[in-house]
Write an enzyme that holds these catalytic residues in place. Structure first.
Site, mmCIF file in Angstrom:
data_model
loop_
_atom_site.group_PDB
_atom_site.id
_atom_site.type_symbol
_atom_site.label_atom_id
_atom_site.label_comp_id
_atom_site.label_asym_id
_atom_site.label_seq_id
_atom_site.Cartn_x
_atom_site.Cartn_y
_atom_site.Cartn_z
ATOM 1 N N SER A 262 0.934 -1.207 -0.156
ATOM 2 C CA SER A 262 -0.014 -0.192 0.078
ATOM 3 C C SER A 262 0.807 1.115 0.014
ATOM 4 O O SER A 262 2.012 1.101 0.155
ATOM 5 C CB SER A 262 -1.028 0.124 1.248
ATOM 6 O OG SER A 262 0.087 0.094 2.283
ATOM 7 N N LYS A 263 0.365 2.297 -0.033
ATOM 8 C CA LYS A 263 1.108 3.815 -0.207
ATOM 9 C C LYS A 263 1.832 3.714 1.067
ATOM 10 O O LYS A 263 3.072 3.998 1.197
ATOM 11 C CB LYS A 263 0.090 4.823 0.048
ATOM 12 C CG LYS A 263 0.640 5.994 -0.601
ATOM 13 C CD LYS A 263 -0.204 7.241 -0.682
ATOM 14 C CE LYS A 263 0.513 8.502 -0.350
ATOM 15 N NZ LYS A 263 -0.321 9.219 0.519
ATOM 16 N N ARG A 264 1.105 3.210 2.166
ATOM 17 C CA ARG A 264 1.777 3.373 3.534
ATOM 18 C C ARG A 264 2.910 2.175 3.808
ATOM 19 O O ARG A 264 4.165 2.642 3.975
ATOM 20 C CB ARG A 264 0.798 3.056 4.803
ATOM 21 C CG ARG A 264 1.343 3.665 5.963
ATOM 22 C CD ARG A 264 0.364 3.656 7.117
ATOM 23 N NE ARG A 264 -0.835 4.239 7.010
ATOM 24 C CZ ARG A 264 -1.752 4.121 7.801
ATOM 25 N NH1 ARG A 264 -1.770 3.162 8.704
ATOM 26 N NH2 ARG A 264 -2.776 4.850 7.664
#
Ligand code: GLU
Length: 505
Positions: A262-264
């Site tokens: 994910s982006k995170r």
């Protein structure tokens, strides 16, 4: 293949294209091209609240950068358009009406508050509230209400949604090209909303109608849509339409292997998750800005969850089209490994000629004007063996075009000794007396200089000369052959750099 292959990539413009989306697009593209079929890009923008400005443009540009361009799209046009769902509402309304008329869908007037109340009530009893056959008769909809009452509500200002009437007892059986046989009991499903109170369709309705109208033969999409497969099958049945074939591709896992990329999780591992930069004020870099070539990114993405079943790893897009085999996509998640991507990039960079590399560096924003094209090509041919990315390549080459802006602190400590100043000053003198800028000559003279120094009283070692010289010329202890650097930038500029470094001592 006898069948006319038509596949689509159907992103929602809720943000930039994630590399996972890029891989879905790529697999669709490869499958289409291999079968002489058509690759369609459909923008699924029915959710007004989640639509993000610039996202559609970004998706189109990112796919173009990767060479995965659509045959039919908002840009390319085509006979099955419009290719933006927000422009197809009349079609959705028409087909929705058919479902309502045939008794496969119904109006539901329950307010959010009423539904929340039911949810809480069920929760208190340790149950989960599902809007389906089990309790739809107890709720406020066109099945529980009389025809007259329903009409009255529809004529009035009462907001409503349209729900799918999911059958009570049906075993939905289907086959996924990657996962094989899939079986779901309809009794466990809810009556999904097909049409929202704001007058727009939900993903499920629009997606099925569009796949049918656009004559999609194979739906290749992310695994996150597998839970929707049963509903989609029921919708095809309700419409009386032939289903496309389905292939749900596995998730891309984070570099740690825990959870999806994910982006995170990408940020945490220092791994970009977008092909290109996104955002205006607070720009997030993508692979393009890291100096990754699109062909390397594509090669790497194709290998995430797919493999030809032999040792071959390096592929061009054309070769991928030839060898791609949907049945060889693994059903297990694939871990994202940035180091491996860099390896692919190194290999693709090495395949480039010096001239191609020069063009790439220029479009990467590097200023190579200081030297002739021939000289630049010579430098790049020497540097490409050791550069994973265009950023690294420029890191190796920039000293040929500009003096170091900073000196690497760690290297500087290693390079400096009590003799540095004296050594560099006499080196300056020696270089200043040279009458040829030939690399061979410079190398020989430096060698002689070192030899003489080692014989002197101070017994100066070669490294005490070479390390500060490299610091002065490059700014760090890495880089190409020093004779080649001095000869390329010229004696005068080299002396300037050495004088500049002496001043910092
Ligand atoms: N709009 C959906 C998405 O963004 C498409 C899913 C599908 O391909 O059916 O993932």
């Amino acid at each position: 293949m006898a069948e006319n292959i038509r596949v689509r990539f159907a992103p929602s413009p809720t943000g930039p294209l994630h590399v996972g989306g890029l891989r879905t697009a790529l697999f669709n593209y490869l499958f289409a091209k291999q079968g002489g079929g058509t690759f369609i890009l459909r923008i699924e923008d029915t959710d007004k609240k989640r639509k993000v400005d610039g996202a559609e443009e970004y998706i189109i540009n990112a796919l173009k950068w990767c060479g995965v361009s659509a045959d039919e799209s908002v840009i390319a046009g085509g006979d099955a358009g419009p290719y933006r769902q927000s422009e197809r509402n009349q079609l959705y309304k028409k087909h929705l009406q058919t479902l309502i008329d045939k008794g496969f869908a119904y109006y539901a007037f329950d307010s959010e508050e009423a539904l929340d109340h039911h949810r809480e009530d069920h929760q208190k009893k340790g149950k989960t509230f599902i809007y389906n056959w089990h309790n739809r008769l107890k709720l406020k909809n066109s099945i529980s209400l009389s025809k007259e009452k329903t009409q009255e509500l529809l004529n009035g200002a009462e907001p409503y949604v349209v729900r799918f009437k999911c059958p009570e007892n049906q075993t939905i059986k289907t086959t996924d090209l990657i996962r094989g046989f899939v079986e779901v009991e309809s009794s466990l499903l809810d009556d999904k909303i097909l049409y929202k109170s704001d007058g727009t369709p939900t993903y499920h309705l629009a997606n099925v109608i569009d796949d049918h109208l656009m004559k999609i033969s194979h739906v290749i999409r992310g695994e996150e849509w597998l839970p929707s497969l049963a509903l989609h099958c029921l919708l095809y049945e309700a419409f009386g339409w032939k289903k496309p074939l389905f292939a749900h591709i596995p998730l891309i896992l984070s570099p740690s292997g825990k959870g999806k990329l994910s982006k995170r999780s990408g940020e945490k591992a220092g791994v970009p998750v977008y092909p290109m930069a996104w955002g205006k004020e607070s720009k997030i870099n993508g692979y393009k800005e890291e100096g990754i070539l699109p062909e390397a990114l594509i090669n790497f993405m194709a290998m995430l969850g797919w493999g030809p079943g032999n040792e071959k790893e390096l592929y061009t897009l054309e070769e991928l089209v030839k060898d791609f085999d949907i049945s060889k996509i693994s059903s297990a998640g694939a871990q994202f490994d940035f180091e491996k991507l860099k390896w692919f990039n190194l290999k693709h960079l090495q395949k480039k000629s010096g001239e191609e590399l020069l063009e790439l560096l220029i479009s990467f924003g590097c200023n190579t004007k200081g030297l002739s094209k021939e000289k630049s090509i010579e430098i790049l041919n020497a540097a490409k063996e050791r550069s994973n990315t265009l950023k690294d390549l420029w890191g190796v080459c920039c000293c040929f075009y500009e003096p170091p802006k900073t000196y690497d602190e760690k290297d500087r400590k290693k390079a400096i000794s009590k003799n540095t100043k004296v050594v560099l000053e006499s080196l300056l003198e020696m270089l200043g007396s040279l009458d040829s800028e030939d690399a061979e000559n410079i190398r020989a003279r430096i060698h002689k200089f070192c030899e003489d120094a080692s014989k002197g009283e101070e017994n100066i070692k070669m490294r005490e000369i070479m390390m500060p010289l490299r610091m002065a010329m490059v700014g760090s202890l890495s880089g190409l052959d020093i004779g080649f650097i001095i000869s390329s930038v010229g004696i005068k500029e080299s002396c300037n750099r050495i004088s500049g470094f002496i001043k910092t001592l």
